[in-house]
Design a protein around this motif. Structure first.
Motif, short mmCIF file in Angstrom:
data_model
loop_
_atom_site.label_atom_id
_atom_site.label_comp_id
_atom_site.label_asym_id
_atom_site.label_seq_id
_atom_site.Cartn_x
_atom_site.Cartn_y
_atom_site.Cartn_z
N GLN A 171 1.01 3.96 -2.80
CA GLN A 171 0.59 5.17 -2.58
C GLN A 171 2.26 6.08 -3.14
O GLN A 171 2.04 7.54 -3.04
N ARG A 219 1.28 -0.94 -0.17
CA ARG A 219 0.32 -0.22 0.13
C ARG A 219 0.60 1.16 0.38
O ARG A 219 0.21 1.91 -0.77
N GLU A 220 1.70 1.51 1.13
CA GLU A 220 2.46 2.26 0.96
C GLU A 220 3.59 2.84 -0.77
O GLU A 220 3.78 3.83 -0.86
N SER A 244 2.21 9.81 -5.96
CA SER A 244 1.84 10.45 -5.33
C SER A 244 3.20 11.08 -5.97
O SER A 244 3.58 12.49 -5.96
N ALA A 276 -3.99 1.63 -7.59
CA ALA A 276 -3.17 2.48 -7.85
C ALA A 276 -3.13 2.58 -9.30
O ALA A 276 -2.83 4.23 -9.64
#
Length: 364
Positions: free
Chosen positions: A314, A310-311, A318, A360
């Motif tokens: 992200q 997940r990180e 970003s 994503a």
């Protein structure tokens, strides 16, 4: 729920297996292009390529392209394995006797035609690469070294494209054939000359010179198709070694695998991942060129709660860095990178993994 595996069968989409040019030369389609820090689509607007790797070439299924598009992917990275000790019968494509196909096995070219057609029909931008475990390095493992250099004449530096000029020319000839064959493919996005170059005892400048020679041949055969390259072993910190401000058609890359502890990703592993991603983003800003991560992934056994996944997703979103996840289908157990794995004659889907990555894909 497991699904029964199906074989990659000919013909695909009702098209006959043939070694004639698969797309007419008069039908040259719109292409991607490089503009400053962006990859731009045929409409001239920036496009973020996001999708999957079909890295386990022998295990690609016909339905994968449509499934990937439905998941939100707009890109796929497809290999042709050239010279190396690859697992699986018929994966290595080098055949020096196949003069009509520039030393590439005709059966492999016919199969690649079908794989590329499926991706193109699903409107997935194709990143097509020629891989060579021998050519990249030649000494990665003892069994690979014995395969690449059975006579032991090349020693510690290995039998590769830097130590054997004749093999380099064979590889360039193969690329001319591939570039010419697929240049008019709808949704042909990028050509990737050689992933993860890591010749022993060779400075980074010689890696750059190798790329320059191969890319010149590709440009001649397929003018206008952007190219994807990276530094030694595709390490983010090595990317500067292959930068050339004169190259206006090049996208730069680095691997972003996260290696966590078996019990789960810790803060140190995630911080190291973000540092490598920042290195790519800083390179993009410093040199005003696009970057794209052609391999990102984490083993399922090292990220059981998907925190790292997940990180990672992200962070890529970003940073507005496109990527293809490693990989879609291939592992023989649930612990590895692939989101579909084999259990007997069935394919099992890691649904939560696909859903996280698909989310994503869809973010803008």
């Amino acid at each position: 729920m497991p699904t029964r595996r199906s074989a990659l069968k000919l013909p695909l989409l009702g098209l006959p297996m043939t070694l004639a040019a698969p797309w007419p030369s008069w039908a040259a389609p719109p292409r991607l292009a490089v503009r400053g820090q962006d990859i731009v689509g045929p409409d001239g607007q920036p496009i973020l390529l996001r999708g999957w790797n079909w890295g386990h070439w022998a295990q690609i299924e016909l339905q994968d392209a449509a499934e990937n598009a439905a998941q939100g992917a707009n890109a796929v990275r497809i290999p042709l394995r050239y010279w190396g000790n690859y697992p699986g019968k018929g994966v290595e494509s080098r055949d020096d006797n196949a003069t009509a196909t520039a030393g590439l096995a005709p059966a492999n070219i016919a199969k690649l035609d079908q794989i590329v057609r499926a991706a193109s029909a699903a409107k997935l931008w194709i990143v097509l690469f020629l891989d060579s475990d021998c050519g990249q390095n030649g000494v990665m493992q003892p069994e690979q070294q014995r395969f690449c250099d059975p006579g032991g004449q090349y020693g510690a530096n290995g039998h590769n494209f830097w130590t054997d000029a004749a093999m380099r020319q064979k590889f360039i000839a193969a690329w001319r054939f591939v570039a010419s064959r697929y240049k008019d493919t709808p949704y042909l996005g990028l050509f990737e000359p050689l992933p993860e170059p890591n010749p022993h005892g060779t400075p980074g400048g010689q890696i750059k010179a190798f790329y320059a020679e191969v890319m010149a041949a590709i440009r001649e055969a397929a003018p206008g198709v952007p190219l994807l390259i990276g530094g030694r072993s595709y390490h983010a910190q090595a990317i500067d070694d292959v930068f050339d401000p004169a190259w206006k058609d090049v996208v730069y890359t680095g691997n972003l695998f996260l290696h966590a502890k078996a019990r789960g990703a810790d803060d140190a592993a995630l911080a190291e991942f973000r540092d490598r991603l920042k290195r790519l983003a800083d390179f993009r800003a410093q040199h005003n060129v696009p970057v794209f991560v052609q391999q990102v992934g984490v083993r399922s056994k090292e990220d059981p709660d998907r925190r790292a996944l997940r990180e990672m997703m992200q962070a890529l979103v970003s940073s507005r860095v496109g990527f293809t996840y490693w990989d879609y289908r291939g592992a023989g157990n649930p612990d590895e990178y692939s989101v579909l794995f084999e259990r007997g004659r069935d394919w099992v889907t890691k649904r939560e993994w696909i859903d996280t990555i698909s989310a994503a894909f869809k973010q803008r």
